[in-house]
Design a protein around this motif. Structure first.
Motif, PDB file in Angstrom:
ATOM      1  N   GLU A 285       4.605   6.207   5.633  1.00 19.16           N
ATOM      2  CA  GLU A 285       3.581   6.135   6.678  1.00 19.16           C
ATOM      3  C   GLU A 285       4.187   5.777   8.002  1.00 19.16           C
ATOM      4  O   GLU A 285       5.153   5.163   8.144  1.00 19.16           O
ATOM      5  CB  GLU A 285       2.531   5.111   6.298  1.00 19.16           C
ATOM      6  CG  GLU A 285       1.739   5.564   5.108  1.00 19.16           C
ATOM      7  CD  GLU A 285       0.638   4.587   4.757  1.00 19.16           C
ATOM      8  OE1 GLU A 285       0.134   3.903   5.659  1.00 19.16           O
ATOM      9  OE2 GLU A 285       0.304   4.517   3.592  1.00 19.16           O
TER      10      GLU A 285
ATOM     11  N   LEU B 113      -4.959   6.610  -1.886  1.00 19.04           N
ATOM     12  CA  LEU B 113      -4.360   5.324  -1.554  1.00 19.04           C
ATOM     13  C   LEU B 113      -4.287   4.492  -2.822  1.00 19.04           C
ATOM     14  O   LEU B 113      -5.244   4.435  -3.588  1.00 19.04           O
ATOM     15  CB  LEU B 113      -5.188   4.589  -0.500  1.00 19.04           C
ATOM     16  CG  LEU B 113      -5.268   5.250   0.866  1.00 19.04           C
ATOM     17  CD1 LEU B 113      -6.213   4.468   1.764  1.00 19.04           C
ATOM     18  CD2 LEU B 113      -3.903   5.329   1.497  1.00 19.04           C
TER      19      LEU B 113
ATOM     20  N   THR C 228       0.644   5.660  -0.024  1.00 19.58           N
ATOM     21  CA  THR C 228      -0.168   6.857   0.153  1.00 19.58           C
ATOM     22  C   THR C 228       0.428   7.977  -0.684  1.00 19.58           C
ATOM     23  O   THR C 228       1.617   8.265  -0.601  1.00 19.58           O
ATOM     24  CB  THR C 228      -0.194   7.279   1.634  1.00 19.58           C
ATOM     25  OG1 THR C 228      -0.651   6.177   2.410  1.00 19.58           O
ATOM     26  CG2 THR C 228      -1.115   8.454   1.849  1.00 19.58           C
TER      27      THR C 228
ATOM     28  N   LYS D   6       0.842  -1.197   0.000  1.00 21.45           N
ATOM     29  CA  LYS D   6       0.000   0.000   0.000  1.00 21.45           C
ATOM     30  C   LYS D   6       0.874   1.243   0.000  1.00 21.45           C
ATOM     31  O   LYS D   6       1.875   1.313   0.702  1.00 21.45           O
ATOM     32  CB  LYS D   6      -0.912   0.002   1.214  1.00 21.45           C
ATOM     33  CG  LYS D   6      -1.935  -1.096   1.187  1.00 21.45           C
ATOM     34  CD  LYS D   6      -2.820  -1.051   2.401  1.00 21.45           C
ATOM     35  CE  LYS D   6      -3.807  -2.202   2.369  1.00 21.45           C
ATOM     36  NZ  LYS D   6      -4.636  -2.223   3.581  1.00 21.45           N
TER      37      LYS D   6
END
Length: 70
Positions: A70, A38, A12, A10
Motif C-alpha cells: 500500500e 482487507l 490488502t 493490515k
C-alpha cells in the motif's frame, strides 16, 4: 489470554485475474474493475506474501488474491 503486543498488520489482497484482464484489455472503454479484500496477518509467523483463493464478483469466479503493498 494473549501475552504481549499483537503484531498483526493490515493487508490488502487484490484479484490477480482482474489485474491480468485490465492489462490485456486496455483498449476497451468499460473497465471491469479490480476487487480487493482487507485482512490481517502476523508478519512474524508468515513473512512471505499472502495468497488466498477468494471470490471475485467482477470475474464471477473464485480466483487467487495476492498481497499488494500500500
Amino acid at each position: 489470554m494473549a501475552k504481549g503486543k499483537d503484531n498483526r498488520g493490515k493487508v490488502t489482497l487484490e484479484c490477480t485475474g482482474c489485474v491480468q484482464n485490465r492489462v490485456n484489455n486496455k483498449k476497451k472503454k468499460k473497465s471491469a474493475g479490480i476487487y480487493r479484500y482487507l485482512t490481517q496477518k502476523n508478519p512474524k509467523n508468515t513473512p512471505s506474501p499472502l495468497e488466498l483463493r477468494k471470490f471475485c464478483p467482477y470475474c464471477n469466479k473464485h480466483t487467487i488474491h495476492g498481497e499488494i503493498k500500500e
